[in-house]
Design an enzyme around this catalytic site. Structure first.
Site, PDB file in Angstrom:
ATOM      1  N   ASP A 228      35.451  40.163  58.848  1.00 59.29           N
ATOM      2  CA  ASP A 228      35.860  41.180  57.890  1.00 59.29           C
ATOM      3  C   ASP A 228      36.673  42.190  58.695  1.00 59.29           C
ATOM      4  O   ASP A 228      36.597  42.246  59.926  1.00 59.29           O
ATOM      5  CB  ASP A 228      34.661  41.842  57.192  1.00 59.29           C
ATOM      6  CG  ASP A 228      35.105  42.559  55.910  1.00 59.29           C
ATOM      7  OD1 ASP A 228      36.325  42.790  55.739  1.00 59.29           O
ATOM      8  OD2 ASP A 228      34.241  42.889  55.079  1.00 59.29           O
TER       9      ASP A 228
HETATM   10  C1  BGC Z   1      36.522  44.317  52.812  1.00 59.10           C
HETATM   11  C2  BGC Z   1      36.969  42.893  52.555  1.00 59.10           C
HETATM   12  C3  BGC Z   1      38.461  42.836  52.493  1.00 59.10           C
HETATM   13  C4  BGC Z   1      39.035  43.395  53.777  1.00 59.10           C
HETATM   14  C5  BGC Z   1      40.547  43.428  53.816  1.00 59.10           C
HETATM   15  C6  BGC Z   1      37.224  44.929  54.001  1.00 59.10           C
HETATM   16  O1  BGC Z   1      36.960  46.288  54.095  1.00 59.10           O
HETATM   17  O2  BGC Z   1      35.131  44.335  53.024  1.00 59.10           O
HETATM   18  O3  BGC Z   1      36.417  42.439  51.356  1.00 59.10           O
HETATM   19  O4  BGC Z   1      38.888  41.524  52.269  1.00 59.10           O
HETATM   20  O5  BGC Z   1      38.599  44.729  53.942  1.00 59.10           O
HETATM   21  O6  BGC Z   1      41.017  44.409  52.967  1.00 59.10           O
END
Ligand code: BGC
Length: 759
Positions: A228
């Site tokens: 993530d």
């Molecule tokens: C979120 C993800 C997301 C990623 C990219 C993170 O903060 O938890 O779900 O895909 O950011 O934006």
């Protein structure tokens, strides 16, 4: 496909290390001299959030269709529709030059307070797994990748980047990993995104057990694991754990650390090579799909409308709906003019168009007079003036439609809700309107359950319209006017009160940890086991028609676990309009070695029926439908015995039951050890065989020792239970002087016989 192995052999150490971290927030690192292109990823999951400039982390994204969020799509229980939505998403990815869409999210809704519950499907791992798999299949059928997220046990936003989810192995496997397992095995996502949080003290990004042992080795995941955004703490440790790609980039510091670790011998280069291999395989797979062109904005908007209508859940209807051409309609609530159709955070889509619920209603209302008042303000502040206006409006109308949306600030990535209530103004508004106008419909926009106990008694109908996507305004009109017969059912329980919910005492944790004290018992598993009344049960939803269930059958009443069993039932549309019914099959185990939930969803089907029509729904239940994860055996096991197959219209509305007998084909090793009790020895088949003949003699001595002898009341203790729960070793300790060998030797000898050693 390029020869990945020869490319790896030609890559420098620096190039390999660089490939394992993004070049920008949204692209991977290209290696031009070897013909390795970059790969572009963009957020989802219910639309494509592609920023025009991939060098910016947060920026306005290009217009794309905002489909309903996962709470709504799961409530369709329609895997074909999820597949169709996935295909449409892929077409948009192709047009926007995106290789991988970052979704779907398939974490469990442990508490209704979870800030990202609107992005997640269900409280039930079977349903969540099936819909996630269908979504992935749809996207990937067009040559675009997905990222199944957030792996794993990501169920809250409070301290989301550091909290440690503390849970036992069985709960992990059966509840929190199961939907991931289904989606990985069935649909083979190109990528899996690890979660920010820790599981039992170890960051998911550095969790070898989760990323390598379970995901890659046990489930056979062949794609790449991506972090993530910002979930990596120690790049070398994360590579060792099985995290292939770190995002976002660029991060030269990480590349340097990896290079140095290989040079110093801290990191085996084969580990790096394996991450590089996985990344290259996906990068080349993605490159095979030509990108560019347009997508059909109107067709996708129409699809979004269909999905929204299909996922909306009619919760209450005293007959007012569908509307019968009322001439004066009071339209109350700002969500009628300003559609509330998505949540906050990384999934926030820049929609291609947005339906106005009011205008769409007007289109279907013919000559009816529609009067709109705001009812509540965007700020959530209380205002008696707005309520007075609403009362005036409602009083003189034939029907009042109350469009109630939770304030945007309530449901968003980054924080959990603090309650499950509508705002005080909204509750006061509903009560005031229903006091003067009993023919009131409440239409809700929210991504997770809200409490209704205060006001539901007074309203004629309630439609749960969710975060309904950009075309939801039209879908509401379709449902209100009966152009669409509601057929959604709840993918999560609506509790009466927050304090009734399973994780209430343990959410969101403290001191860096959140204890999953309710264990397996989340959602309906908990309410069933504790017989706690709820507002609306899991699997519940009304229709404008009615369905009868009959003639349940099973393919066989006795079967081997590996063969499974097929259950069928006839469903008849007994009403006057066409409709769709969601048939659910739950399994109830009569007796099991470890505790189980009273029922668990194991199959479902959505079936369309014309008035008077009957169809037979057949559903197969396989090994896993009857198995549970046994932490001592470290595997899914079945046990001989009887199971009820509960065929229902919801988890609380079981229409027919069939009882079947399962024969387990597993040959499990004995679990007897030095701590096993007399009862354990006698219940274990091999234990019974070797210890059975000694039992009477041993037991007689226990009675003599603890029972005070014949005719005596001893110390007033019932010896039998007490004795049966004593470890055999301890029993022998008391009888030491009568034994031919030491207690340890005696038990060791018996265990050797049981485990087949030393014979
Ligand atoms: C979120 C993800 C997301 C990623 C990219 C993170 O903060 O938890 O779900 O895909 O950011 O934006």
């Amino acid at each position: 496909m390029k020869n990945v192995q020869s490319i790896i052999a030609s890559m420098t150490l620096e190039e390999k290390a660089a490939l394992c971290t993004g070049a920008t927030p949204w692209t991977t690192t290209a290696v031009e001299r070897l013909g390795v292109p970059e790969m572009t990823v963009s957020d989802g999951p219910h639309g494509v959030r592609h920023v025009a400039d991939v060098n910016t982390l947060v920026a306005a994204s290009l217009p794309a269709t905002c489909f309903p969020t996962a709470s709504c799509t799961a409530s369709t229980w329609d895997v074909d529709l999820l597949r169709e939505m996935g295909q449409a998403l892929a077409e948009e990815c192709i047009a926007l030059k995106v290789d991988v869409v970052l979704g779907p999210g398939t974490n469990m809704k442990r508490s209704p307070l979870g800030g990202r519950n609107f992005e997640y499907f269900s409280e039930d791992p079977y349903l969540a797994g099936q819909v996630a798999a269908a979504f992935i299949e749809g996207v990937q059928s067009k040559g675009v990748g997905t990222s199944l997220k957030h792996y794993a046990v990501n169920n809250q936003e409070f301290r989301r980047m550091t909290i440690s989810a503390e849970l036992d192995e069985r709960t992990l496997r059966e509840i929190y990993l199961s939907a991931f397992e289904t989606a990985v095995k069935k649909a083979k996502p190109w990528t899996v995104m690890c979660a920010y949080n820790k599981v039992n003290g170890s960051y998911c990004s550095e969790n070898h057990k989760l990323l390598t042992e379970i995901l890659k080795e046990e489930w056979g995941f062949e794609g790449l694991v991506v972090s993530d955004w910002g979930a990596v703490h120690d790049r070398v440790a994360s590579l060792q754990a099985g995290l292939d790609l770190e995002m976002p980039g660029p991060k030269p510091r990480r590349t340097k650390a990896v290079v140095e670790a290989v040079r110093s011998g801290k990191l085996d280069e084969s580990v790096l090579n394996e991450a590089v291999r996985r990344i290259l395989e996906i990068v080349f797979k993605a490159a095979k799909t030509p990108k560019g062109g347009n997508f059909d904005i109107d067709a996708h908007h129409a699809l979004a409308r269909r999905i929204a209508a299909e996922g909306m859940v009619l919760l209450k209807n005293d007959g007012l709906l569908p509307l019968k051409n009322p001439q004066h309609i009071a339209v109350i609530g700002r969500a009628a003019q300003t559609a509330h159709f998505q949540g906050g955070g990384s999934s926030h889509i820049n929609p291609t168009l947005v339906d106005s619920p009011f205008k769409e209603l007007q289109k279907l209302a013919g000559n009816a007079e529609l009067n709109y008042v705001e009812g509540y303000s965007a700020s959530g502040e209380s205002s008696q003036a707005l309520i007075e206006q609403a009362i005036q409006n409602a009083r003189s109308a034939d029907v009042a439609l109350l469009y109630i949306a939770l304030p945007e600030s309530k449901e968003s990535e980054g924080h959990d809700r603090s309650d499950i209530d509508l705002t005080p103004q909204q509750v006061a508004l509903i009560k005031a309107v229903t006091a003067v106008q009993p023919k009131t419909v409440v239409i809700l926009n929210n991504g997770a359950p809200v409490a209704m106990g205060d006001w539901i008694g007074g309203v004629a109908a309630v439609l749960e319209a969710w975060m309904m996507g950009q075309a939801g305004g039209g879908a509401i009109a379709d449902v209100l006017y009966g152009r669409a017969n509601p057929s959604g059912k709840l993918a999560e329980t609506f509790p009466l009160r927050l304090i009734d919910t399973p994780a209430y005492l343990n959410f969101p944790g403290e001191n860096g940890e959140v204890r999953y004290g309710e264990g397996l018992f989340i959602g309906y598993r908990y309410y069933d086991a504790r017989q706690i009344p709820v507002q609306f049960p899991f699997g519940y939803g009304l229709s404008y028609t009615t369905f009868a269930y009959g003639n349940p059958k099973v393919s066989t009443t006795s079967f081997k676990d590996v063969d499974g069993v097929t259950v069928s039932v006839q469903v008849t549309n007994t009403g006057k309009v066409a409709g769709k019914e969601i048939v659910q099959v739950y399994v109830h185990d009569h007796k099991s070695g470890l505790v189980r939930s009273p029922k668990e969803l194991k199959a479902f089907a959505k079936v369309a029926l014309k008035p008077g029509e009957t169809k037979t729904v057949s559903l197969h239940l396989d090994f896993r439908a009857f198995a549970y994860y046994h932490p001592a055996y470290r595997q899914w096991i079945t046990e001989d015995g009887e199971f009820d197959l509960l065929i229902g219209a919801s988890s609380a509305d079981i229409r027919c039951t069939q009882t079947v007998t399962l024969q387990s084909t597993l040959e499990l090793p004995s679990l007897l050890d030095r701590e096993s009790t007399l009862r354990d020895w006698l219940e274990d088949p091999r234990g019974q065989h070797v210890f059975g003949p000694l039992f009477q003699q041993v037991y007689a001595q226990i009675q003599a020792t603890f029972g005070g002898g014949e005719g005596s009341e001893g110390i007033g203790m019932e010896v039998s239970d007490f004795a049966m729960d004593m470890p055999l070793l301890d029993v022998f300790e008391f009888q030491e002087n009568t034994l031919p060998a030491s207690p340890e030797e005696m038990v060791a000898e018996l265990l050797a016989q049981v485990h087949g050693k030393g014979q």
